[in-house]
Write an enzyme that holds these catalytic residues in place. Structure first.
Site, PDB file in Angstrom:
ATOM      1  N   ARG A  62       0.821  -1.229   0.000  1.00 15.86           N
ATOM      2  CA  ARG A  62       0.000   0.000   0.000  1.00 15.86           C
ATOM      3  C   ARG A  62       0.849   1.271   0.000  1.00 15.86           C
ATOM      4  NH1 ARG A  62      -1.452   1.516   4.965  1.00 15.86           N
ATOM      5  NH2 ARG A  62      -2.342  -0.420   5.691  1.00 15.86           N
ATOM      6  N   TYR A 117     -17.021  19.970 -11.850  1.00 16.76           N
ATOM      7  CA  TYR A 117     -17.574  18.624 -12.077  1.00 16.76           C
ATOM      8  C   TYR A 117     -18.600  18.350 -10.975  1.00 16.76           C
ATOM      9  CZ  TYR A 117     -17.130  13.469 -12.301  1.00 16.76           C
ATOM     10  OH  TYR A 117     -17.356  12.119 -12.380  1.00 16.76           O
ATOM     11  N   ASP A 189      -8.557  21.196 -10.772  1.00 14.92           N
ATOM     12  CA  ASP A 189      -8.858  20.007 -11.571  1.00 14.92           C
ATOM     13  C   ASP A 189      -8.431  20.342 -12.995  1.00 14.92           C
ATOM     14  OD1 ASP A 189     -10.017  18.055 -13.197  1.00 14.92           O
ATOM     15  OD2 ASP A 189     -11.781  17.825 -11.915  1.00 14.92           O
ATOM     16  N   LYS A 214      -9.244   9.342 -17.874  1.00 10.44           N
ATOM     17  CA  LYS A 214      -9.475   9.920 -19.204  1.00 10.44           C
ATOM     18  C   LYS A 214      -8.254   9.649 -20.103  1.00 10.44           C
ATOM     19  CE  LYS A 214     -13.061  11.703 -17.025  1.00 10.44           C
ATOM     20  NZ  LYS A 214     -13.719  10.712 -16.190  1.00 10.44           N
TER      21      LYS A 214
END
Ligand SMILES: Cc1ncc(COP(=O)(O)O)c(C=O)c1O
Length: 401
Positions: A62, A117, A189, A214
């Protein structure tokens, strides 16, 4: 990448070259071109002493592996010298919430662009409020006027430009200057432009979020988010992500890294095809407006030209007034454009949207139905033929309600 293991790529290399060499160290992996995928949780130590002292480069799956390090290094290389740390998250939205939670404390005030968003808004309204963190939404065209909204409790300003669905550009450097003058941090963003076409850390942002789902992935087969931080925000980001136990599956990290290698050529094609189609749509009698900052007719074009070095494949249009059913007939008739959320893959998409109920600082009252397009890597002439089919269906559906 260098023939001598452990050498950083030169800062003078161009972005397309950085996409190829960033985060690669073949001679640390027997000469293989790509960093292997480490499926890992437990990491063994040679002795009890080594274990207690956490001796060694890695500690636990992790907390980082050669695979995560390779992706982080590749992104850091693209972000440029202002980037001090990169964190990997399991989605773009997880990257947004992690970036916010790394800087906010109970009782803080946050400023968020009205054009953010929608799930970013929902996170602020549904989760941050539980920690008495209040959010004020600002007009994306506010520029340096944001200073008037900053109070002594304002801890951060969250920018997203161009705006989700509606593509308003923002005077990001002026917003950053006003925020910093009053001691607030700036988060951005930057999924639309990505590190190839806009480098927010060089324009005053402290933390930059990208949905790697994306264009980093580029094939609609991976969920991934990244946050890049400057020196002022790096420690808080890495501490938060480590303490919250956030990490990404190794195969998804590999897909992100693999996608980055071809992102330059893909984006150039997305940009070129999207602009050709946006210009074609601008001339169509059924279209009232095209919302694409790289078009010289767009109200945000001057800012886009000043701050950005490119555009991706995503933009919207407003149709002239027609019944909703006619707009749906247009979308349903398209055979090459899929109807679905997200974007950034090789395939074209088109979705209807209406943000009337989501905006609070500005008014969204378009003259007709709104449609967002993602232009994929297909041949433009085939896409235009498909859109012509859609407009024929729209004309046939005009009489309906
Ligand atoms: C601008 C923007 N930011 C963030 C996200 C969220 O990314 P993800 O779907 O990877 O959670 C999206 C998703 O569509 C987006 O368009």
């Amino acid at each position: 990448m260098n023939k001598k293991s452990g050498t950083e790529p030169s800062a003078t290399l161009k972005p397309d070259t950085l996409l190829s060499v960033g985060g690669r160290d073949p001679f640390a992996h027997h000469g293989y071109v790509n960093t292997p995928v480490y499926h890992a949780s437990t990491l063994l130590y040679p002795s009890a002493d080594d274990y207690l002292a956490h001796r060694g480069r890695y500690q636990y799956g992790r907390r980082g592996t050669p695979t995560s390090e390779a992706l982080e290094n590749a992104i850091r290389t693209l972000d440029g010298p202002a980037c001090a740390a990169v964190a990997l998250l399991p989605s773009g939205l997880a990257a947004i919430s992690a970036a916010l939670l790394s800087v906010l404390r109970a009782g803080d005030h946050l400023l968020v662009t009205d054009s953010a968003y929608l799930p970013t808004r929902k996170f602020c309204d549904a989760v941050l409020t539980r920690f008495s963190i209040t959010t004020t939404y600002y007009d994306p065209l506010i520029g340096g006027g944001i200073a008037d909204l900053i109070t002594e409790k304002t801890r951060a300003v969250f920018v997203e430009a161009p705006g989700s669905l509606t593509f308003e550009t923002q005077h990001s450097p002026a917003i950053a200057a006003a925020a910093h003058a009053k001691g607030a941090l700036v988060l951005m963003d930057n999924t639309w432009a990505g590190p190839l076409y806009f480098r927010p850390l060089e324009k005053g942002a402290d933390l930059v979020v990208i949905s790697g789902t994306k264009y980093f992935g580029g094939h609609s087969d991976v969920m991934l988010g990244t946050v890049s931080a400057n020196a002022a925000a790096a420690k808080a980001l890495k501490d938060y992500v480590g303490l919250a136990g956030l990490c990404v599956g190794p195969d998804d990290m590999y897909l992100g890294l693999r996608g980055l290698r071809t992102m330059g050529v893909r984006l150039a094609r997305h940009q070129e095809s999207a602009l050709k189609i946006a210009r074609w749509l601008r001339e169509r009698p059924e279209v009232s407006r095209v919302l694409h900052p790289a078009l010289d007719t767009d109200p945000g074009h001057a800012i886009w030209r000043r701050d950005f070095s490119g555009a991706c494949g995503l933009f919207s249009i407003i149709l002239k007034p027609v019944p909703r059913a006619a707009a749906h007939a247009f979308l349903d008739a398209l055979t090459l454009f899929g109807i679905g959320a997200s974007w950034g893959g090789y395939e074209s998409l088109a979705i209807p949207f209406d943000v009337t109920a989501c905006r609070t600082a500005t008014r969204w009252a378009p003259e007709g139905p709104a449609i967002r397009f993602h232009i994929g890597l297909e041949d433009v002439s085939d896409l235009i033929a498909d859109l012509e089919r859609g407009f024929a269906a729209l004309a046939a559906g005009k009489g309906s309600e």
